[in-house]
Design an enzyme around this catalytic site. Structure first.
Site, PDB file in Angstrom:
ATOM      1  N   ASP A   1       0.865  -1.172   0.000  1.00  0.00           N
ATOM      2  CA  ASP A   1       0.000   0.000   0.000  1.00  0.00           C
ATOM      3  C   ASP A   1       0.910   1.234   0.000  1.00  0.00           C
ATOM      4  OD1 ASP A   1      -2.105   1.762   0.053  1.00  0.00           O
ATOM      5  OD2 ASP A   1      -3.213   0.708   1.616  1.00  0.00           O
TER       6      ASP A   1
HETATM    7  C1  BGC Z   1      -5.015   3.215   0.119  1.00  0.00           C
HETATM    8  C2  BGC Z   1      -5.113   2.173  -0.978  1.00  0.00           C
HETATM    9  C3  BGC Z   1      -4.979   2.836  -2.314  1.00  0.00           C
HETATM   10  C4  BGC Z   1      -3.644   3.548  -2.367  1.00  0.00           C
HETATM   11  C5  BGC Z   1      -3.357   4.206  -3.701  1.00  0.00           C
HETATM   12  C6  BGC Z   1      -3.797   4.091  -0.040  1.00  0.00           C
HETATM   13  O1  BGC Z   1      -3.848   5.182   0.816  1.00  0.00           O
HETATM   14  O2  BGC Z   1      -4.990   2.566   1.367  1.00  0.00           O
HETATM   15  O3  BGC Z   1      -6.322   1.485  -0.870  1.00  0.00           O
HETATM   16  O4  BGC Z   1      -5.102   1.901  -3.343  1.00  0.00           O
HETATM   17  O5  BGC Z   1      -3.644   4.559  -1.367  1.00  0.00           O
HETATM   18  O6  BGC Z   1      -4.125   5.308  -3.917  1.00  0.00           O
END
Ligand code: BGC
Length: 746
Positions: A284
């Protein structure tokens, strides 16, 4: 040239790749030809080029920001760029100006639609309609891939039992079986049943347990035992991977002290080892870097080593791999074999998506695909099926009331009805309930918002009340702005926010019928508002076409059929409260509440069970609940056998009758309880559901099949199996109804 035709022509090439040899290798379906291409390319790569593939960056608007890094082969993927012109330019740099010409994987959070926004995932789950959810994901993929986005960070498969958690909006709710069905549907939809250039790689997330954040506070620690993981949290991921999901994202949380991005047990042992996943694992956003904040690593080098050795292939925005992997390989802390495997996983996805053959998109053609009428129609259908009728004293459907007052902060909130995680939906395309009702009832609608936004506080509602006095019916659109749910947007108080409850009370005091339609990102605690409403229609943020969908439901052109994918609490203090909890030693019997306890009563626990003195044990609305404008009756529920073998199918038959006055759809649900196990078992678990549509007066004999293997669970000995013994089975319209049948498994 029509874009779709253009794309399907190119599909032939990709399809040929996927079919040659006919032998499936691994979970994402790469065959020998794909593997041979992966190996050939890998053989030509320097260590630095390999590490470059493992680096993902956020585009940041300007292509020049990363042009040099791309030319140097230091970027394998970008996220957050959706302009097809810029994406083509990024691809050109990668394909034409690097030594090996490897295209970029372009990712984006396409969570519930790209431009055409569908209901939030929690709303999609309320449809109990995997086919429709698949269609929605396919449409999202058509729109996004036309602009060059070939990877979505969806579906989110986190089981969530606590509505304080803002990201509850983004998943399918509390139930493992429902989540699993939705997971498969979304994977098929995004990636397409057949690979072509409209295939958008799905990314199942967040691996794993993220939805169990303590106290419902985002990013918080989780403490899930291995059995809880295996019985409740892992199955949707496993099913999505079996359905061919190409990628997976590790989560932010630490579970029992181990952050997911460095968790070898879940990533290496379970995902890679037990499930054989050969797709791409991405972190993530900076979750590798956040392992330093967790105190799980000293510095970026340390966490890069931990992530690589746990089985992570791509680093989203920590630059830990780019900065330190070469050094870590040289010192022997990370084996080059580990890097090679990671790069294989990345290249496999790029090849499977046909990116080498088709790195560019047709910028003009991409425009025609967005907001296509068929996409809007599907989004409207999804919004219609996702709304749940929670209360109706007969006021709905509307019956020719000629003076309609529309009020409330969500009546005309084109941005907020799109819901959380909506990066590319544009409010200019939204049709609000107000707009739809004004079109439906020209000259009959008076609009007085009462509150301009959900958080607003007001003491007096004179303007609305005086308008209400002149109306035949009041339609109040309440709920939450979209920003009040989603990532990092958790709430400790789940009552209607601002002065919305006061507005409802003032409206009710006029004596006019009040219909509340609630547009929200989570199940709010609306018990105190129910007496002030003659009917309640609950729509999780319904998306672009929410207005026409809700108008159709209120007028009865469409009959509500949504069911709660999550338990609705009476008060937030009940959280977590979910239908499939384990049997306690003292199950609730409906005994003494606070008011019945004598003053100075002596201490006793005898006769007391598992419940709250002030709120009892039950929720406001159970899982699977939802009314219709018609009524359904279940009869003649029977099983084909009394005793089943472990490999058998259970055939449960029943007659479903539409006993009301209009056509309607019932979501039939089958629940099972394992009466005695080697472990305490849940009181009930959903094992099957089906939408059945019936005309008024129609009876239908329905038979549903449930494999006995669906009753398997991970037991004390660390294996998954069906245990022999007695079971109960319910067929009903929600998780709290029906009379059980019994059967046994031998
Ligand atoms: C979120 C993810 C997301 C990623 C990219 C993160 O803050 O937890 O679910 O896909 O950002 O935007």
């Amino acid at each position: 040239m029509n874009c779709i035709k253009y794309l399907s022509l190119s599909a032939v090439v990709v399809l040929a790749l996927a079919c040659t040899g006919q032998k499936k290798a691994g979970t994402i379906g790469a065959d020998e030809t794909v593997e041979a291409r992966v190996e050939a390319l890998l053989g030509k790569m320097t260590l630095a080029e390999k590490i470059g593939q493992m680096n993902q960056v956020s585009a940041g608007g300007d292509v020049s920001n990363y042009a040099d890094a791309i030319r140097k082969g230091q970027v394998g993927s970008i996220l957050n760029e959706v302009d097809p012109v810029k994406i083509n330019e990024f691809q050109r740099l990668s394909v034409e100006e690097t030594r090996l010409g490897i295209p970029l994987l372009v990712g984006r959070d396409v969570i519930h639609g790209f431009h055409t926004i569908f209901p939030i995932p929690l709303g999609l789950a309320a449809t109990f309609d995997p086919a429709l959810v698949e269609e929605g994901a396919r449409i999202a993929a058509l729109e996004a891939t036309a602009q060059g986005v070939r990877w979505t960070f969806s579906p989110m498969l986190d089981i969530a039992r606590d509505p304080r958690w803002g990201r509850i909006a983004e998943g399918s709710g509390e139930d493992t079986y429902l989540d699993t069905r939705m997971a498969e549907a979304m994977v098929y939809g995004y990636q397409g049943r057949k690979a072509d250039t409209t295939s958008m790689a799905a990314c199942v997330k967040h691996f794993v347990g993220y939805g169990a954040a303590e106290g419902g506070r985002d990013y918080n620690s989780t403490f899930l035992t291995e059995r809880q993981l295996r019985n409740f949290y892992l199955p949707p991921f496993e099913a999505a991977i079996k359905a061919g999901a190409m990628t997976l994202m590790t989560s932010f949380n630490d579970n029992d002290g181990v952050p997911s991005t460095g968790n070898t047990f879940v990533v290496k042992d379970i995902l890679r080892g037990e499930w054989g996943f050969d797709g791409l694992v991405v972190t993530d956003w900076n979750s590798m870097g956040e392992m330093i904040n967790h105190g799980f690593g000293e510095d970026r080098k340390d966490v890069a080593e931990k992530a690589a050795n746990a089985g992570v292939d791509m680093d989203m925005m920590t630059y830990g791999f780019l900065s330190h992997l070469e050094e870590l390989v040289r010192s022997g802390a990370v084996k080059e074999k580990t890097i090679d495997n990671a790069v294989r996983n990345i290249l496999r996805v790029k090849i499977m998506l046909g990116l080498f053959e088709h790195p560019y998109v047709d910028v003009e053609a991409a425009k025609a695909v967005q907001y296509a009428p068929t996409h809007l129609a599907a989004a409207q259908k999804a919004a219609e099926e996702s709304a749940i009728l929670l209360k109706n004293n007969g006021i709905l459907p509307l019956k020719g009331q000629s003076r309609i007052l529309v009020t409330g902060p969500m009546a005309d909130a084109p941005w907020d009805q799109l819901g959380t995680w909506c990066f590319d939906g544009q409010k200019e395309h939204t049709i609000t309930p107000l707009k739809a009702l004004q079109e439906r009832f020209p000259g009959q609608v008076t609009y007085v918002p009462g509150l301009r936004f959900s958080r607003e506080k007001r003491d007096r509602f004179d303007d609305v009340v005086s308008a209400a006095r002149g109306a035949d019916v009041i339609l109040a659109f309440l709920g939450e702005e979209s920003i009040l749910s989603g990532e990092a947007h958790c709430l400790a108080d789940l009552n209607l926010i601002g002065s919305q409850s006061e507005l409802l009370a003032a409206l009710k005091a006029t004596g006019k019928p009040v219909v509340a339609t609630i547009l929200a990102g989570r199940p709010l605690t609306i018990e105190r508002d129910l007496p002030n409403c003659d009917a309640v229609l609950y729509s999780f943020h319904p998306g672009t076409m929410g207005g026409p969908a809700l108008a159709n439901l209120l007028t009865g052109e469409v009959n509500p059929s949504g069911k709660t994918p999550i338990t609705f609490l009476r008060t937030v203090g009940q959280a977590p409260l979910y239908y499939n909890h384990n049997m306690t030693g003292r199950p609730y019997q409906g005994e003494t509440l606070l008011a019945d306890i004598d003053l100075e009563a002596g201490q006793t626990s005898l006769g007391n069970t598992s419940y709250y003195l002030d709120y009892g044990a039950y929720p406001l609305f159970p899982f699977g609940y939802g009314l219709s404008y018609t009524t359904f009756e279940y009869s003649n529920v029977s099983l084909d056998k009394k005793e089943y073998g472990k490999e058998d199918q259970i055939a449960v038959s029943f007659t479903l009758a539409n006993t009301g006055e209009c056509r309607g759809t019932e979501v039939v649900q089958v629940y099972v309880r394992d009466l005695v196990g080697s472990l305490t078992r849940p009181v009930k678990e959903l094992k099957c559901f089906e939408r059945v549509e019936l005309n008024p007066g129609e009876n239908r004999i329905v038979t549903l099949q449930i494999p006995v293997q669906e009753l398997a669970f991970w037991g004390l000995d660390g294996t998954k199996k069906v245990e022999t013994g007695e079971f109960q089975l319910w067929v009903a319209g929600d998780s709290a109804s029906g009379e059980p049948l019994t059967f046994s498994v031998k």
